[in-house]
Design a protein around this motif. Structure first.
Motif, PDB file in Angstrom:
ATOM      1  N   SER B  79       0.830  -1.211   0.000  1.00  0.00           N
ATOM      2  CA  SER B  79       0.000   0.000   0.000  1.00  0.00           C
ATOM      3  C   SER B  79       0.869   1.268   0.000  1.00  0.00           C
ATOM      4  N   ILE B  81       4.025   1.397  -1.720  1.00  0.00           N
ATOM      5  CA  ILE B  81       4.959   1.477  -2.859  1.00  0.00           C
ATOM      6  C   ILE B  81       4.196   1.819  -4.143  1.00  0.00           C
ATOM      7  N   VAL B  83       4.389   1.397  -8.390  1.00  0.00           N
ATOM      8  CA  VAL B  83       4.996   0.437  -9.311  1.00  0.00           C
ATOM      9  C   VAL B  83       4.675   0.784 -10.759  1.00  0.00           C
ATOM     10  N   LEU B  85       5.361  -1.235 -14.206  1.00  0.00           N
ATOM     11  CA  LEU B  85       5.894  -2.495 -14.724  1.00  0.00           C
ATOM     12  C   LEU B  85       6.300  -2.369 -16.186  1.00  0.00           C
ATOM     13  N   GLY B  89       0.752  -3.586 -17.646  1.00  0.00           N
ATOM     14  CA  GLY B  89      -0.174  -3.999 -16.604  1.00  0.00           C
ATOM     15  C   GLY B  89      -1.418  -3.143 -16.532  1.00  0.00           C
ATOM     16  N   PHE B 103      -7.871   3.018  -9.711  1.00  0.00           N
ATOM     17  CA  PHE B 103      -6.708   2.912  -8.827  1.00  0.00           C
ATOM     18  C   PHE B 103      -6.837   3.845  -7.627  1.00  0.00           C
ATOM     19  N   TYR B 107      -6.468   2.719  -3.588  1.00  0.00           N
ATOM     20  CA  TYR B 107      -5.577   3.347  -2.605  1.00  0.00           C
ATOM     21  C   TYR B 107      -6.283   4.402  -1.751  1.00  0.00           C
ATOM     22  N   ILE B 146       0.109   6.730 -12.479  1.00  0.00           N
ATOM     23  CA  ILE B 146      -0.558   5.747 -11.604  1.00  0.00           C
ATOM     24  C   ILE B 146       0.398   5.320 -10.480  1.00  0.00           C
ATOM     25  N   ALA B 147       1.685   5.182 -10.822  1.00  0.00           N
ATOM     26  CA  ALA B 147       2.662   4.771  -9.804  1.00  0.00           C
ATOM     27  C   ALA B 147       2.772   5.822  -8.690  1.00  0.00           C
TER      28      ALA B 147
END
Lengths: 248, 243
Positions: B79, B81, B83, B85, B89, B103, B107, B146-147
Motif C-alpha cells: 500500500s 509502494i 509500481v 511495470l 499492466g 486505482f 488506494y 498511476i505509480a
C-alpha cells in the motif's frame, strides 16, 4: 489497508465496462446462442406435434452462454491478463488475489444470468414453451453449474502462461463441448468408445442435471457424482498450482 | 541513517540455477537508484523480491522498515509502494479517467489528489482516451502517474524509458525527477547507461547473480578511470575489475 465494498464494486463495474467494450465478446456471447435456438427451434416447430419437449434443449443453450462467458471469455482473459502484467499490477496494489477472482466470478455470474433470462424469454415469448413448475430450483441449479464452470475455467487456464498457448486449448475445448455433450449429436447414437468422451465431459452432466430439475424428474447420482469429482480435481489442482506469476 | 531498503545476504534459486547469490545492499531515503546488468542476470528477480512479489530462499529483506518475508508486512508495504511495470499492466480498453478512478479507489485517494496528478502529468487531453490508443510515450507517462497516484514513499520503475524516443524519454525523466524532489526513493532498472550517469544517485551493477558495484556513477567511473559510465559497466560485467 482494508478493501471496502465500494472498491470491489468499482472494480466490478469497470470490469463490466471493459467487457462490453471488447469487440467480438459481449454481443456474440449473448446473442448467438439465442439466435441459434430461435433458428433450431423454429425449424423443428414446423413438424413438431408438441412444443413442450423443446424445453429439454433450453438448459444446453443456457450452459452454452455460460460456457462462452466463463470458459471462453474469462478463461482466456485470465491468461492474457497474466501475460500483460495486469495481474501483477493489481496484486501490487492493496487488491488481493481474492478480489481479482471475485470480480471475474461476479461478471461470469451476471452474464450467465442474463443469458438464462434471455433463453427463458425466447422460450416463453417466441415459442410459448410452458415453463417449469420448478423454476426457482432450476435457477439455483443453473447458478451452481456456473460456479462449477468458473472453477473449471480458472483451474485449467491457470496452467497457461500466454495467449499463444491457450488458444489451441480453448478451440479444442469449445469443439469438445459442442460435439461431446449431447448438444449437437445425441449421445445414444454415438459409438460406444466416443460415449466415454461424453461421460467425462462436465457440461454433459450439467445439462442432464438441469433437464431433470426442469421436468421435476428424480436426479441420477452418476451426474452429481461426476460433477463432484470434477470439483475435487479442480480443488486439488489449485492447491498445487503455482499462483498467478508470483511464487508468494 | 534510516534505510528504505535493507537487503542482507539474500539467495534466490530457480531449481538448480542460482539467480541471486548472497547479495546485500542498503538504500537511504530520497535516492534514485538504478539496477543494471545483462539480460538474465537477476535484475527482474531482484526487483520482484523488493516489490514483494517473490520470496527469497535465505537472507533478509526489509522494505520501508518492514520484514518483506512476513505476509502481514507485505500488505502494508504494497500500500506504500508505487509500481510501473515493464509489461504495462493496464487494461487495453479502459479510459484514462476510469483507470485513475479505479486505482484511486484501491488506494483510497481523493478527487483533489487525482486532479493534481492529472495537472502535473498533463493528462487532461487524454482523459477520455482508451489506454490502447495512447502512444508509447504517453502510455509510460500515464503508468508513471498511476505509480505516483497515492503519494508512495518508494517507487519501482521497471525499464521506464525502453522503446521511447529521446523527447518522450526526457519528458518521463522530468516527471521522475519531480518525484525525487518530493523526497521519493526511486528504484529502477534500465539498459540506458546514459540515463544512469545523468539521473541516478547510485547504481547497482549485477552480473551472474552477484553485485559487481554499488556506488554513485561518478565514484564508479573514478574507480575504473573511465569517462563514460557505459565503459565502466562493460568493464564490470565483462572484465576482471570485480569488487
Amino acid at each position: 489497508m482494508k478493501i471496502s465494498a465500494k472498491c470491489i464494486w468499482k472494480q466490478f463495474w469497470y470490469d463490466l465496462v471493459i467487457f462490453f467494450r471488447e469487440p467480438f465478446f459481449a454481443l456474440p456471447i449473448l446473442l448467438l446462442p439465442g439466435v441459434f435456438f430461435v433458428v433450431y427451434a423454429g425449424s423443428m416447430a414446423k413438424d413438431a406435434a408438441s412444443i413442450e419437449g423443446f424445453a429439454q434443449y433450453l438448459p444446453m443453450y443456457m450452459i452454452l452462454i455460460s460456457f462462452l462467458t466463463v470458459f471462453f471469455n474469462i478463461g482466456t482473459q485470465y491468461v492474457t491478463d497474466k501475460q500483460s502484467g495486469i495481474f501483477k499490477r493489481l496484486l501490487l496494489s492493496p487488491i488481493s488475489l481474492f478480489n481479482v477472482v471475485l470480480t471475474y466470478s461476479l461478471r461470469g455470474l451476471l452474464i450467465s444470468v442474463l443469458g438464462f433470462f434471455e433463453m427463458i424469454a425466447i422460450a416463453a415469448l417466441v415459442f410459448h414453451i410452458p415453463m417449469s413448475s420448478n423454476m426457482i430450483l432450476f435457477f439455483l441449479a443453473f447458478l451452481v453449474t456456473v460456479i462449477i464452470m468458473m472453477l473449471l475455467s480458472l483451474t485449467l487456464h491457470g496452467f497457461f502462461k500466454n495467449s499463444r498457448q491457450v488458444m489451441p486449448f480453448t478451440i479444442i475445448g469449445f469443439q469438445y463441448v459442442l460435439f461431446a455433450s449431447g448438444m449437437i449429436m445425441p449421445v445414444e447414437n454415438m459409438p460406444a468408445v466416443l460415449r466415454y468422451l461424453v461421460y467425462v465431459n462436465p457440461v454433459y452432466h450439467m445439462n442432464q442435471i438441469l433437464i431433470r430439475v426442469w421436468y421435476s424428474a428424480p436426479q441420477k447420482m452418476n451426474h452429481i457424482a461426476a460433477l463432484a469429482i470434477w470439483v475435487v480435481i479442480c480443488l486439488v489442482l489449485i492447491r498445487f498450482q503455482k499462483g498467478f506469476a508470483t511464487d508468494k | 541513517m534510516s534505510f528504505i531498503i535493507d537487503v542482507q545476504d539474500i539467495v534466490k534459486t530457480y531449481g538448480e540455477k542460482t539467480v541471486l547469490d548472497h547479495i546485500g545492499f542498503r538504500i537511504p531515503a530520497g535516492e534514485t537508484v538504478a539496477v543494471v546488468g545483462p539480460n538474465g542476470t537477476g535484475k527482474t528477480t531482484l526487483l520482484e523480491i523488493l516489490m514483494t512479489l517473490r520470496k527469497v530462499d535465505s537472507g533478509s529483506v526489509s522494505i520501508l522498515g518492514k520484514n518483506a518475508n512476513e505476509q502481514k508486512a507485505v500488505d502494508e508495504i504494497r500500500s506504500r509502494i508505487g509500481v510501473m511495470l515493464q509489461e504495462g499492466g493496464m487494461y487495453s480498453y479502459i479510459k484514462l479517467k476510469e483507470a485513475l478512478d479505479l486505482f484511486a479507489a484501491f488506494y483510497s485517494v481523493g478527487r483533489d489528489k487525482i486532479g493534481q496528478l492529472v495537472e502535473y502529468f498533463e493528462l487532461q487531453p487524454y482523459l477520455n482516451t482508451k489506454y490502447e490508443k495512447l502512444s508509447g510515450g504517453w502510455k509510460q507517462r500515464f503508468l508513471l502517474a498511476i505509480a505516483f497516484l497515492h503519494d508512495p514513499d518508494l517507487v519501482f520503475l521497471d525499464e521506464p524509458t525502453t522503446g521511447l524516443d529521446p523527447k518522450a524519454t526526457q519528458l518521463v525523466w522530468e516527471k521522475i525527477r519531480g518525484g525525487v524532489e518530493k523526497n521519493k526513493t526511486i528504484l529502477l532498472s534500465t539498459h540506458s547507461m546514459e540515463e544512469v550517469d545523468k539521473f541516478c544517485d547510485r547504481v547497482i551493477v549485477l552480473s551472474k547473480g552477484k553485485i559487481m558495484a554499488n556506488d554513485s556513477p561518478a565514484a564508479i567511473k573514478d574507480m575504473l578511470k573511465v569517462d563514460y559510465f557505459s565503459d565502466a559497466y562493460f568493464r564490470l560485467v565483462e572484465g576482471d575489475d570485480r569488487r
